[in-house]
Every structure is written in C-alpha cells, then in structure tokens.
Design an enzyme around this catalytic site. Sequence first.
Site, PDB file in Angstrom:
ATOM      1  N   ALA A 199       0.851  -1.209   0.000  1.00 21.31           N
ATOM      2  CA  ALA A 199       0.000   0.000   0.000  1.00 21.31           C
ATOM      3  C   ALA A 199       0.877   1.247   0.000  1.00 21.31           C
ATOM      4  CB  ALA A 199      -0.928  -0.030   1.208  1.00 21.31           C
TER       5      ALA A 199
ATOM      6  N   LYS B 177      11.532   0.325 -21.529  1.00 20.68           N
ATOM      7  CA  LYS B 177      11.547   1.218 -20.362  1.00 20.68           C
ATOM      8  C   LYS B 177      12.851   1.032 -19.598  1.00 20.68           C
ATOM      9  CE  LYS B 177       8.866   3.499 -16.991  1.00 20.68           C
ATOM     10  NZ  LYS B 177       8.778   2.980 -15.639  1.00 20.68           N
TER      11      LYS B 177
HETATM   12  P1  NAD Z   1       6.431   2.461  -2.631  1.00 17.93           P
HETATM   13  O1  NAD Z   1       7.729   2.288  -1.899  1.00 17.93           O
HETATM   14  O2  NAD Z   1       5.737   3.769  -2.522  1.00 17.93           O
HETATM   15  O3  NAD Z   1       5.404   1.338  -2.146  1.00 17.93           O
HETATM   16  C1  NAD Z   1       5.757   0.014  -1.925  1.00 17.93           C
HETATM   17  C2  NAD Z   1       4.986  -0.454  -0.710  1.00 17.93           C
HETATM   18  O4  NAD Z   1       5.157  -1.861  -0.586  1.00 17.93           O
HETATM   19  C3  NAD Z   1       5.482   0.166   0.605  1.00 17.93           C
HETATM   20  O5  NAD Z   1       4.374   0.702   1.297  1.00 17.93           O
HETATM   21  C4  NAD Z   1       6.062  -1.019   1.360  1.00 17.93           C
HETATM   22  O6  NAD Z   1       5.920  -0.918   2.767  1.00 17.93           O
HETATM   23  C5  NAD Z   1       5.194  -2.144   0.801  1.00 17.93           C
HETATM   24  N1  NAD Z   1       5.757  -3.481   1.027  1.00 17.93           N
HETATM   25  C6  NAD Z   1       6.990  -3.956   0.742  1.00 17.93           C
HETATM   26  N2  NAD Z   1       7.113  -5.228   1.170  1.00 17.93           N
HETATM   27  C7  NAD Z   1       5.921  -5.563   1.748  1.00 17.93           C
HETATM   28  C8  NAD Z   1       5.435  -6.728   2.397  1.00 17.93           C
HETATM   29  N3  NAD Z   1       6.197  -7.819   2.559  1.00 17.93           N
HETATM   30  N4  NAD Z   1       4.183  -6.710   2.881  1.00 17.93           N
HETATM   31  C9  NAD Z   1       3.386  -5.617   2.755  1.00 17.93           C
HETATM   32  N5  NAD Z   1       3.795  -4.479   2.149  1.00 17.93           N
HETATM   33  C10 NAD Z   1       5.060  -4.454   1.655  1.00 17.93           C
HETATM   34  O7  NAD Z   1       6.724   2.075  -4.139  1.00 17.93           O
HETATM   35  P2  NAD Z   1       6.029   2.637  -5.460  1.00 17.93           P
HETATM   36  O8  NAD Z   1       6.578   3.982  -5.746  1.00 17.93           O
HETATM   37  O9  NAD Z   1       4.557   2.469  -5.371  1.00 17.93           O
HETATM   38  O10 NAD Z   1       6.657   1.665  -6.554  1.00 17.93           O
HETATM   39  C11 NAD Z   1       6.202   0.338  -6.778  1.00 17.93           C
HETATM   40  C12 NAD Z   1       6.812  -0.115  -8.110  1.00 17.93           C
HETATM   41  O11 NAD Z   1       6.252   0.687  -9.145  1.00 17.93           O
HETATM   42  C13 NAD Z   1       8.334   0.101  -8.189  1.00 17.93           C
HETATM   43  O12 NAD Z   1       8.936  -0.935  -8.907  1.00 17.93           O
HETATM   44  C14 NAD Z   1       8.464   1.419  -8.935  1.00 17.93           C
HETATM   45  O13 NAD Z   1       9.695   1.549  -9.645  1.00 17.93           O
HETATM   46  C15 NAD Z   1       7.289   1.325  -9.889  1.00 17.93           C
HETATM   47  N6  NAD Z   1       6.799   2.631 -10.362  1.00 17.93           N
HETATM   48  C16 NAD Z   1       6.502   3.615  -9.471  1.00 17.93           C
HETATM   49  C17 NAD Z   1       6.015   4.831  -9.942  1.00 17.93           C
HETATM   50  C18 NAD Z   1       5.643   5.965  -8.994  1.00 17.93           C
HETATM   51  O14 NAD Z   1       5.331   7.058  -9.471  1.00 17.93           O
HETATM   52  N7  NAD Z   1       5.628   5.769  -7.686  1.00 17.93           N
HETATM   53  C19 NAD Z   1       5.838   5.016 -11.317  1.00 17.93           C
HETATM   54  C20 NAD Z   1       6.131   3.980 -12.203  1.00 17.93           C
HETATM   55  C21 NAD Z   1       6.619   2.785 -11.701  1.00 17.93           C
HETATM   56  O1  KPL Z   2      10.951   6.443 -15.839  1.00 14.85           O
HETATM   57  C1  KPL Z   2      11.710   7.357 -15.607  1.00 14.85           C
HETATM   58  C2  KPL Z   2      12.274   7.433 -14.234  1.00 14.85           C
HETATM   59  O2  KPL Z   2      12.608   8.513 -13.747  1.00 14.85           O
HETATM   60  O3  KPL Z   2      12.350   6.356 -13.605  1.00 14.85           O
HETATM   61  C3  KPL Z   2      12.078   8.321 -16.696  1.00 14.85           C
HETATM   62  C4  KPL Z   2      11.287   9.598 -16.543  1.00 14.85           C
HETATM   63  C5  KPL Z   2      11.746   7.716 -18.063  1.00 14.85           C
HETATM   64  C6  KPL Z   2      13.534   8.639 -16.705  1.00 14.85           C
HETATM   65  O4  KPL Z   2      14.291   7.494 -16.985  1.00 14.85           O
END
Ligand code: NAD
Ligand code: KPL
Length: 303
Positions: A8, A182
């Site tokens: 979450a 990506k």
């Molecule tokens: P985040 O750190 O905000 O959220 C991850 C959550 O998972 C945390 O709340 C953490 O406590 C929980 N978690 C981890 N292990 C757990 C467990 N065993 N039990 C319960 N909860 C657990 O991460 P995020 O930013 O939402 O990113 C998630 C994925 O999405 C990553 O790979 C990230 O690179 C990708 N992503 C994120 C964004 C963004 O804008 N945040 C955009 C594109 C891609």
């Molecule tokens: O996905 C991205 C990141 O910051 O993780 C972009 C904006 C594409 C830069 O690599």
Amino acid sequence: MTWHILGAGSLGSLWAARLARAGLPVRLILRNRQRLEAYRQAGGLTLVEAGQPMQYAIPAELPQADTPIHRLLLACKAYDAQSAVATIAGRLAPGAELLLLQNGLGSQDEVAQRLPKQRCLFVSSTEGAFRPADFQVVFAGNGHNWLGDPSDPQPPTWLDELQRAGIAHQWSPDILTRLWRKLALNCAINPLTVLHDCRNGGLTEHPAEVATLCAELDELLQRCGQPAAAENLHQEVQRVISATAANYSSMHQDVAQGRRTEISYLLGYACAAAQRHQLHVPHLQHLQQRLLSHLRERGLPLA
Ligand code: NAD
Ligand code: KPL
C-alpha cells in the site's frame, strides 16, 4: 472478484483508491499488526488528485488472513517482490491472477517461477504518484499502464474493471518489449542524473555519454532478441530527456532521499544480461561501477 493489494505505497494506493471509488471490492494487505492499527487510526486511504483530497475507507487485513486470494496487485518495489509474495503464497487460489507492477526486469521472473499454478501478468506503468504521509497518495502524473503475459497472449476477462475505475491501460501482447524499452530508457537516463546530480534536462550537457550508452543498449537489446525495443532508442531517450527536463529521475529521488534503489533490476539486470550473452558493454559496466561507488559512499544498499 476482490482485488487484493499487497504494497500500500504510492502506486498500490493509487490503484486501490480508484478501484474502490468505482465500487469494486478491494482489500489492502498490510505488513503487520502495527501497520494495520496505524491504518485503522488513519481511517482509510487518502487520494489527492488535482489538489483535492478524498478518503476511501478500504478494508485492510494481515497477510495471514485465511480467505483465499484470486486476484492480487503486487505493488511493492522490485527488491521486495519475492519476499512479499511469500507472505501470502499459501492463500493464492489455483489459477489466481497476479499483476506485477514492478519497474525493471528480473523480479517478475523471480515471482512467476515460484507460482506455477497461478497466472502472472506483467505491468509497465508510466503513471506518477508519491506519498506525502502514511496512507496518503498524490496522483502526480497522468500516464498509462500496459499489461501482458509473456506466456499467454489472451487478455484476462476483467480489463473492463480498470476501464470503470478510470485506470488508463492497454493489453500488450509484447509486454517484454515494453519492459525492455523502459529499462533501456531508465539505464540511459537515471544513473547519469545521479552521477551528475542533475534533473533529466541536465543530461543535454552530456550528449556524448548519453549517445554511447544508447549505442551499447541498442546492441544489448538486439542480442537479447528485443529488436523492437531498440528501435530509435537514442532518439526516444533524447525525447524523454526534453519532455521530462524539469523532473528528477526516480533513481535520483531515491538516492537524494537516502532510499534503496532498484539498481539490480535496471542497470544491474542489463549488465548481467550482457554478460550472459558474452557481449562487451564497457560503458554500461563502467557506469554500473561508478553508480555502485556512489551508493557505497552514501551508505546505500548496492543491490
Ligand atoms: P512504494 O515504496 O511507494 O510502495 C511500496 C509499498 O510496498 C510500501 O508501502 C512497502 O511498505 C510495501 N511493502 C513492501 N514489502 C511488503 C510486504 N512484505 N508486505 C506488505 N507491504 C510491503 O513504491 P512505489 O513507488 O509504489 O513503486 C512500486 C513499483 O512501481 C516500483 O517498482 C516502482 O519503480 C514502480 N513505479 C513507481 C512509480 C511511482 O510514481 N511511484 C511510477 C512507475 C513505476
Ligand atoms: O521512468 C523514468 C524514471 O525517472 O524512472 C524516466 C522519466 C523515463 C527517466 O528514466
């Protein structure tokens, strides 16, 4: 069918709030009793969209609850994916569907290999969200979600639920191409923004470095059987650098805030793939060494 959400955090909360808002059944799985109690005290998840906060009292439970899970959104970081799934593996119904929302490559296979009786869908997301506080999420950037299953091109029957929830998405029979593309963009941009301590736009001052990395990434994608992911890569990297010039990359943000990075699933994955294919990628390797030294100096995890 209930949407269980494990993780979450930013994206997990963004999905949970939109699904719940559309009247779909959602349950959050929180790590432990302490988190569950804190969530109950907060009264629900708050989604801030266009500056407007709205709270959703989504039910939450512990990983060891005894109801079966038929559909799970795994929304943790790549390095937590395997251990997070292990906490609920015993509850997964045969044929259950998991949506793996992790960036990069490697974590999806780590999870899928352990779940031969379930279906793992891979998701590539360009949406942006962050957490200003516990159980609050700000929808920071409209984007898109591509979903696919590398071992079955047939889409699931519930994509209309994402439509109802207003989650921009598309079924992608070539999800690995999307994820590789990506990953290549992230490898060409993110580490350099960390090492030069700049916004994405700052890389316009390092055109030769960017071009050399793109050339090696292009070769790597070809060698890994991903020619479509390599198409006009350098041009696309330059486009993303100017379109996101004012932003700090996700890796820059992680390092600046002293958080663990997903390096093993991005540049680390690319370098390991090159080694597997016996492809010489000196610039990517040097970049990895520089990045690891940078992380070491700051006391951040190297994997
Ligand atoms: P985040 O750190 O905000 O959220 C991850 C959550 O998972 C945390 O709340 C953490 O406590 C929980 N978690 C981890 N292990 C757990 C467990 N065993 N039990 C319960 N909860 C657990 O991460 P995020 O930013 O939402 O990113 C998630 C994925 O999405 C990553 O790979 C990230 O690179 C990708 N992503 C994120 C964004 C963004 O804008 N945040 C955009 C594109 C891609
Ligand atoms: O996905 C991205 C990141 O910051 O993780 C972009 C904006 C594409 C830069 O690599």
